[in-house]
Design a protein around this motif. Structure first.
Motif, PDB file in Angstrom:
ATOM      1  N   GLY A   1       0.757  -0.996  -0.120  1.00 46.76           N
ATOM      2  CA  GLY A   1       0.105  -0.242  -0.293  1.00 46.76           C
ATOM      3  C   GLY A   1       0.965   1.431  -0.305  1.00 46.76           C
ATOM      4  O   GLY A   1       2.056   0.996  -0.162  1.00 46.76           O
ATOM      5  N   LYS A   2       0.019   2.639   0.327  1.00 45.38           N
ATOM      6  CA  LYS A   2       0.653   3.484   0.527  1.00 45.38           C
ATOM      7  C   LYS A   2       1.844   3.789   1.050  1.00 45.38           C
ATOM      8  O   LYS A   2       1.381   3.746   2.460  1.00 45.38           O
ATOM      9  CB  LYS A   2       0.083   4.390  -0.139  1.00 45.38           C
ATOM     10  CG  LYS A   2       0.432   6.317   0.311  1.00 45.38           C
ATOM     11  CD  LYS A   2      -0.881   6.940   0.519  1.00 45.38           C
ATOM     12  CE  LYS A   2      -0.382   9.011   0.273  1.00 45.38           C
ATOM     13  NZ  LYS A   2      -1.267   9.635   0.512  1.00 45.38           N
ATOM     14  N   THR A   3       2.958   4.122   1.577  1.00 38.46           N
ATOM     15  CA  THR A   3       4.010   4.776   2.627  1.00 38.46           C
ATOM     16  C   THR A   3       4.282   5.709   2.343  1.00 38.46           C
ATOM     17  O   THR A   3       4.606   6.199   1.099  1.00 38.46           O
ATOM     18  CB  THR A   3       4.945   3.705   2.051  1.00 38.46           C
ATOM     19  OG1 THR A   3       5.429   3.697   1.453  1.00 38.46           O
ATOM     20  CG2 THR A   3       4.306   2.383   3.041  1.00 38.46           C
TER      21      THR A   3
ATOM     22  N   ILE B   1      12.636   5.503   6.706  1.00 44.24           N
ATOM     23  CA  ILE B   1      12.181   4.688   6.948  1.00 44.24           C
ATOM     24  C   ILE B   1      10.560   4.956   6.600  1.00 44.24           C
ATOM     25  O   ILE B   1      10.158   5.815   6.350  1.00 44.24           O
ATOM     26  CB  ILE B   1      12.244   3.868   8.754  1.00 44.24           C
ATOM     27  CG1 ILE B   1      13.390   3.660   8.937  1.00 44.24           C
ATOM     28  CG2 ILE B   1      10.553   3.296   8.881  1.00 44.24           C
ATOM     29  CD1 ILE B   1      13.839   3.333  10.139  1.00 44.24           C
ATOM     30  N   GLU B   2      10.056   3.639   6.046  1.00 44.11           N
ATOM     31  CA  GLU B   2       8.801   4.122   5.202  1.00 44.11           C
ATOM     32  C   GLU B   2       7.516   3.674   6.004  1.00 44.11           C
ATOM     33  O   GLU B   2       7.614   2.566   6.683  1.00 44.11           O
ATOM     34  CB  GLU B   2       7.880   3.145   3.536  1.00 44.11           C
ATOM     35  CG  GLU B   2       9.321   4.050   2.865  1.00 44.11           C
ATOM     36  CD  GLU B   2       8.869   4.888   2.426  1.00 44.11           C
ATOM     37  OE1 GLU B   2       8.010   5.562   1.979  1.00 44.11           O
ATOM     38  OE2 GLU B   2      10.479   5.747   2.056  1.00 44.11           O
ATOM     39  N   ILE B   3       7.132   4.372   6.113  1.00 43.52           N
ATOM     40  CA  ILE B   3       5.348   4.418   7.563  1.00 43.52           C
ATOM     41  C   ILE B   3       4.419   4.403   6.294  1.00 43.52           C
ATOM     42  O   ILE B   3       3.116   4.789   5.642  1.00 43.52           O
ATOM     43  CB  ILE B   3       5.156   5.824   7.818  1.00 43.52           C
ATOM     44  CG1 ILE B   3       6.651   6.319   8.928  1.00 43.52           C
ATOM     45  CG2 ILE B   3       4.479   5.186   8.854  1.00 43.52           C
ATOM     46  CD1 ILE B   3       7.149   4.889   9.971  1.00 43.52           C
ATOM     47  N   PRO B   4       3.330   2.509   6.808  1.00 44.85           N
ATOM     48  CA  PRO B   4       2.198   2.991   5.913  1.00 44.85           C
ATOM     49  C   PRO B   4       0.876   3.796   6.132  1.00 44.85           C
ATOM     50  O   PRO B   4       0.777   3.964   7.935  1.00 44.85           O
ATOM     51  CB  PRO B   4       1.718   1.112   6.221  1.00 44.85           C
ATOM     52  CG  PRO B   4       3.093   0.912   7.924  1.00 44.85           C
ATOM     53  CD  PRO B   4       3.822   2.255   8.165  1.00 44.85           C
ATOM     54  N   ILE B   5       0.275   3.735   5.137  1.00 44.24           N
ATOM     55  CA  ILE B   5      -0.193   5.376   5.830  1.00 44.24           C
ATOM     56  C   ILE B   5      -1.838   4.487   5.227  1.00 44.24           C
ATOM     57  O   ILE B   5      -2.260   4.114   4.055  1.00 44.24           O
ATOM     58  CB  ILE B   5      -0.604   7.049   4.774  1.00 44.24           C
ATOM     59  CG1 ILE B   5       0.606   6.828   5.771  1.00 44.24           C
ATOM     60  CG2 ILE B   5      -0.956   7.599   4.633  1.00 44.24           C
ATOM     61  CD1 ILE B   5       0.839   7.497   7.326  1.00 44.24           C
ATOM     62  N   PHE B   6      -2.792   4.635   5.491  1.00 42.24           N
ATOM     63  CA  PHE B   6      -4.098   4.845   5.332  1.00 42.24           C
ATOM     64  C   PHE B   6      -5.006   5.416   5.715  1.00 42.24           C
ATOM     65  O   PHE B   6      -5.147   6.556   6.255  1.00 42.24           O
ATOM     66  CB  PHE B   6      -4.849   2.664   6.423  1.00 42.24           C
ATOM     67  CG  PHE B   6      -3.970   2.331   5.965  1.00 42.24           C
ATOM     68  CD1 PHE B   6      -3.886   1.466   4.852  1.00 42.24           C
ATOM     69  CD2 PHE B   6      -3.109   1.713   7.175  1.00 42.24           C
ATOM     70  CE1 PHE B   6      -3.329  -0.203   4.819  1.00 42.24           C
ATOM     71  CE2 PHE B   6      -1.764   0.772   7.259  1.00 42.24           C
ATOM     72  CZ  PHE B   6      -2.265  -0.518   6.357  1.00 42.24           C
TER      73      PHE B   6
END
Length: 446
Positions: free
Chosen positions: A16-18, A158-163
């Motif tokens: 998904g989006k990060t 660092i990539e953080i998952p975003i919802f």
């Protein structure tokens, strides 16, 4: 039997989006690379061992003076709602600064000030604890040494998952952690009641005498003890801890076993809370051979305790029989009372300030203080004279009733921990969704 939530092999790769962490924060500030000026009281200094399982634990606070506090906060002042992440020893532990806490950072940690226009600090706290992010943190270590280190440039990327429903995810996980926190508060209150009784009987010496009256206040004979530098009841003496308990080294070689990707939990003092619950998802994994060896060397019983002996010296946890097999780190010792009636007394004594001060006198090392197991066994404890020996049984009976009241809360907390640790990666991986709250839906539609 391995915990039902432990195997995460069913997780699909996140696609998904990060967003890079640096774009979700107003600032990412490293701590001062110097040892704080320690003091007996003053301003709180957050240290690595104060951060575990997503919470700030100030049960063993450290302090510095106001001048050092201001000096350490020149670049950024920690405020409620900010997130702290540890850079090493251990790497990747997190907490949020709660309301009412004024503090500065010790060494080996980073302060994150969250841009709440982009993401809530509560969601970011959970996202940083997710398997997706923790794997990135683990891979960022470039040291190649036994002590992992998280570099600031790597942390920022660092990539953080975003919802879209990030608030609903945070609310669901927060509800679980809030209930765990309430259970811990209940347990703390019950323990405080036990300590009050201990102080009354074994410090003030107003335990019930043969006539049911408080011993010292009713004129019971007191004798000055030159070691303790205070009066104690006549006939009482000092004996070593090993008189009351077997003090066991869970791994005499002091070498941690080799970690494996799939195995049994290897629990250090930081992986176990005071009620004996183990954060399985955070614990390292080791092979069965090491677990079997420890199981042969000692058994965890109904009254077993763990005592932090290396690094986090003085931390006391209850060890209880778990639904799953695990091994203990060589950084702690196992304390098994020789008689059931000694259990409550031993537990309260080794958590006391006086016992801790005696331990500190026998520690060695500065960056990672430790006490040898032989020295720990010799730390003195008070032994009542024979006609007062029934105090142990009476004290144990009262405190057992208090601690038994925590068993339901402890069991519930363990199940909630397991649920949270199972649910967190599922939510952060998009495999489980949470409907937005009514409030969130209203905000979206104006």
């Amino acid at each position: 039997m391995i915990n039902q939530y432990e195997n995460l092999s069913y997780l699909s790769p996140f696609s998904g989006k990060t967003i890079p962490l640096k774009e979700l924060c107003l600032s990412i500030t490293d701590c001062p690379h110097s040892t704080p000026k320690w003091s007996e009281e003053g301003m709180i200094v957050i240290r690595s061992f104060n951060i575990k399982n997503g919470e700030l634990d100030l049960s063993s606070p450290s302090y510095t003076d106001h001048g050092s506090y201001l000096e350490r906060n020149k670049r950024a002042t920690p405020e409620p709602g900010d997130i702290i992440i540890t850079r090493e020893a251990p790497m990747g532990e997190l907490c949020m600064i709660p309301d009412g806490v004024e503090c500065c950072l010790g060494q080996r940690m980073v302060l994150l000030k969250v841009n709440e226009q982009k993401v809530s600090n509560q969601y970011l706290l959970f996202a940083l604890q997710s398997e997706f992010v923790q794997k990135q943190i683990s891979k960022s270590d470039r040291t190649g040494s036994t002590v992992s280190n998280l570099c600031i440039p790597d942390l920022k990327e660092i990539e953080i998952p975003i919802f879209e429903n990030s608030k609903a995810i945070a609310d669901a996980l927060k509800a679980i952690t809030s209930k765990i926190r309430v259970n811990n508060l209940i347990n703390s209150e019950l323990e405080a009641m036990a300590k009050t009784l201990y102080d009354y009987w074994f410090v003030q010496f107003d335990f019930p005498d043969a006539n049911g009256k408080p011993y010292k206040a009713s004129g019971g004979k007191m004798i000055y003890n030159p070691v303790l530098k205070r009066e104690i009841p006549e006939g009482w003496s000092l004996v070593p801890l090993e008189y009351f308990a077997d003090v066991i080294d869970p791994h005499p070689s002091h070498r941690a076993p080799k970690e494996v990707e799939h195995g049994f939990p290897f629990a250090g003092i930081g992986d176990i809370d005071e009620s004996g619950n183990i954060a399985i998802s955070k614990a390292r994994k080791i092979d069965e051979e090491f677990v079997e060896k420890q199981e042969r060397d000692y058994a965890i019983g109904d009254y077993s305790l763990g005592y932090g002996r290396v690094g986090t010296v003085g931390k006391v946890v209850r060890l209880k029989k778990q639904k799953f097999r695990y091994a203990l780190s060589p950084t702690l010792s196992v304390i098994n009372p020789k008689k059931p009636e000694y259990a409550g007394y031993i537990y309260t004594v080794i958590k006391s300030e006086e016992f801790y001060k005696n331990v500190l006198k026998n520690t060695s090392g500065t960056t990672r203080p430790a006490i040898g197991i032989q020295l720990l066994r010799k730390i003195p404890m008070l032994k009542p004279r024979n006609e007062h020996a029934d105090m142990f049984e009476r004290y144990e009976k009262i405190t057992r009733e208090l601690f038994e009241k925590t068993s339901i809360a402890n069991q519930e907390s363990q199940e909630l921990i397991e649920l949270r640790d199972w649910l967190l990666p599922m939510l952060m991986n998009g495999q489980v969704t949470v409907k937005p709250s009514t409030e969130a839906q209203e905000d979206q539609h104006g």
